[in-house]
Write an enzyme that holds these catalytic residues in place. Structure first.
Site, PDB file in Angstrom:
ATOM      1  N   TYR B 120       0.836  -1.197   0.000  1.00 37.00           N
ATOM      2  CA  TYR B 120       0.000   0.000   0.000  1.00 37.00           C
ATOM      3  C   TYR B 120       0.870   1.246   0.000  1.00 37.00           C
ATOM      4  O   TYR B 120       1.931   1.264   0.642  1.00 37.00           O
ATOM      5  CB  TYR B 120      -0.879   0.058   1.252  1.00 37.00           C
ATOM      6  CG  TYR B 120      -2.095  -0.819   1.212  1.00 37.00           C
ATOM      7  CD1 TYR B 120      -3.279  -0.363   0.660  1.00 37.00           C
ATOM      8  CD2 TYR B 120      -2.061  -2.114   1.733  1.00 37.00           C
ATOM      9  CE1 TYR B 120      -4.408  -1.154   0.631  1.00 37.00           C
ATOM     10  CE2 TYR B 120      -3.185  -2.919   1.708  1.00 37.00           C
ATOM     11  CZ  TYR B 120      -4.358  -2.439   1.157  1.00 37.00           C
ATOM     12  OH  TYR B 120      -5.476  -3.223   1.128  1.00 37.00           O
ATOM     13  N   HIS B 172      -7.376  -8.356  -2.466  1.00 33.99           N
ATOM     14  CA  HIS B 172      -8.702  -7.736  -2.306  1.00 33.99           C
ATOM     15  C   HIS B 172      -8.659  -6.279  -2.687  1.00 33.99           C
ATOM     16  O   HIS B 172      -7.604  -5.635  -2.641  1.00 33.99           O
ATOM     17  CB  HIS B 172      -9.196  -7.884  -0.863  1.00 33.99           C
ATOM     18  CG  HIS B 172      -8.284  -7.241   0.136  1.00 33.99           C
ATOM     19  ND1 HIS B 172      -7.189  -7.873   0.660  1.00 33.99           N
ATOM     20  CD2 HIS B 172      -8.277  -5.992   0.662  1.00 33.99           C
ATOM     21  CE1 HIS B 172      -6.557  -7.055   1.480  1.00 33.99           C
ATOM     22  NE2 HIS B 172      -7.194  -5.900   1.489  1.00 33.99           N
TER      23      HIS B 172
HETATM   24 FE   LIG Z   1      -6.324  -4.262   2.518  1.00 34.12          FE
END
Ligand SMILES: [Fe+3]
Lengths: 194, 252
Positions: B120, B172
């Protein structure tokens, strides 16, 4: 009826996905009648929660529910009634908005509707912020009326002197002593476990 | 530090998952907030029962969003930088519906995700996998007249997390949705078919009803796939409850 899509946690990494610039500035600084609302989100151990996301949704002082786009890119004039703020490292959040008024015919006292999202919450929580000056309306409010004094206090904004106008504090305690009242707003009204 | 604070093994967590799965599932399909295999719930799930109350007029309405809020390019996560992100380009599309099957029109859909390496763009992500200078991973779209949304992105990678030893999240995409009432608000995650990590993941398994789990998994759809360009996935989302549709807004 279609089967609904289950909830999943917002996780810890939503910072580049959900918060937006000015998310807590429902009205610009200096707006007549503006109030500030701030507080701290704490977990069951009393520790600050630095990765919570709060959303606020409300009527304006005219008692109308806004039907107006532009919350994500505010034009500085239109009241959208929607705020989204992440907590900072100290678990604090802050917003600047107008006082809500009850829509005509509403049984509910003036309030802000709130959602709480966080890592560790598999399903968001609903709560509400009420204001202590609406003594009569609060006494008649269907939610407040069913709470004892201690629980009711968890939904009450506390005046604490704002910087540029009236200020209020509203803390969220996710669990434990002083746990905030969280709501089941499901249409069926059937109690479900937390 | 007490023994209970040491990271559990996957075997121990899997046993807890199996125990929770043996209990009758909630009828609505949502996870219980207090779910032991997901350690972060321990101090964050309320202990008191939710207070049942009718929604207020405010909660029966929802914020509206429009062209002022979302630029079309926000739905293409592969075009937010000068270059193309690395990874497998995909199209994710579907409809947002209410419980009666009515489309949720002109409403905001937001997504965020890891890059193809499972990293991320976030200071807190310690996974030693590369950031991609051409991928941020956040996107927005408005649903159309039929409640349809469509994103172009890259397939996110699986990533490790510290829930327990050797814990890995299945790939996801996080989704955030609004309905026509604030009570319909939903944040959830979309998964990809056939992921080998489903059985091991406390967050996916927090939905204990197997049929409800299936509703979190997108379907590969060859009709969505575009030749020589991107694989297609279809995922419909059904929000809680049934509520009157508020007036549409000009420019939405
Ligand atoms: Fe996540």
């Amino acid at each position: 009826m279609l089967d609904l899509t289950p909830s999943q946690t917002v996780g810890p990494f939503f910072a580049f996905g959900l918060p937006f610039d000015g998310g807590g500035d429902v009205v610009p600084m200096g707006t007549p009648g503006a109030i500030t609302l701030h507080g701290t989100v704490r977990d069951g151990a009393g520790a600050a929660v630095p990765d919570a996301l709060l959303e606020f949704w409300q009527t304006g002082p005219d008692g109308r529910v806004p039907v107006r786009p532009g919350a994500l890119h505010r034009d500085g004039r239109s009241f959208t009634g929607f705020a989204r703020v992440a907590t900072d490292r100290a678990g604090d959040y802050r917003l600047r908005t107008l006082r809500p008024a009850a829509p005509s015919g509403a049984r509910d006292a003036p309030h802000l509707a709130v959602t709480v999202f966080a890592r560790g919450l598999l399903h968001h929580l609903f709560t509400r912020v009420y204001f202590p000056n609406h003594v009569e309306a609060n006494a008649a409010d269907p939610l407040l009326a069913q709470l004892d004094e201690e629980r009711r206090a968890t939904l009450m904004a506390v005046p604490d002197g704002g910087v540029t106008g009236p200020g209020y504090r509203f803390d969220v305690r996710m669990q434990g002593a002083g746990e905030t009242v969280f709501l089941d707003l499901s249409v069926s009204g059937a109690p479900v476990p937390t | 530090m007490s023994a209970s604070q040491e990271p559990a093994t996957q075997r121990a967590v899997s046993a807890e998952i199996a125990e929770a799965a043996a209990a009758p599932p909630r009828p609505d399909g949502h996870p219980d907030r207090a779910y032991r295999p997901y350690r972060s719930t321990a101090l964050r799930a309320p202990q008191r029962p939710l207070v049942v109350t009718p929604p207020s007029l405010t909660e029966l309405a929802a914020p509206v969003f429009g062209a002022a809020d979302v630029a079309p390019i926000e739905a293409d996560l592969t075009r937010h930088h000068a270059g193309e992100p690395l990874g497998e380009r995909i199209i994710v599309t579907g409809r947002v519906l209410d419980g009666d099957g009515r489309p949720v029109r002109h409403q905001l859909v937001e997504v965020w995700q890891a890059n193809a390496s499972g990293r991320y763009r976030h200071d807190g992500d310690q996974h030693p996998a590369p950031l991609d200078p051409n991928f941020t991973g956040g996107g927005r779209a408005l649903t159309d007249d039929e409640g349809r949304y469509r994103f172009v992105t890259i397939k996110p990678g699986a990533y490790p997390w510290r829930n327990h030893t050797n814990a890995w999240r299945p790939a996801h995409i996080h989704f955030s949705l609004f309905g026509t009432a604030f009570t319909q608000r939903l944040v959830t995650q979309m998964y990809f078919p056939g992921d080998p990590l489903f059985g091991l993941d406390p967050i996916f398994q927090s939905v204990t009803d197997e049929k409800a789990q299936q509703r979190l998994i997108a379907a590969y759809d060859h009709d969505v796939t575009q030749p020589e360009w991107a694989l297609g996935y279809r995922w419909d989302i059904v929000l809680d409850g049934t509520h009157a549709t508020p007036p549409d807004v000009d420019g939405a």
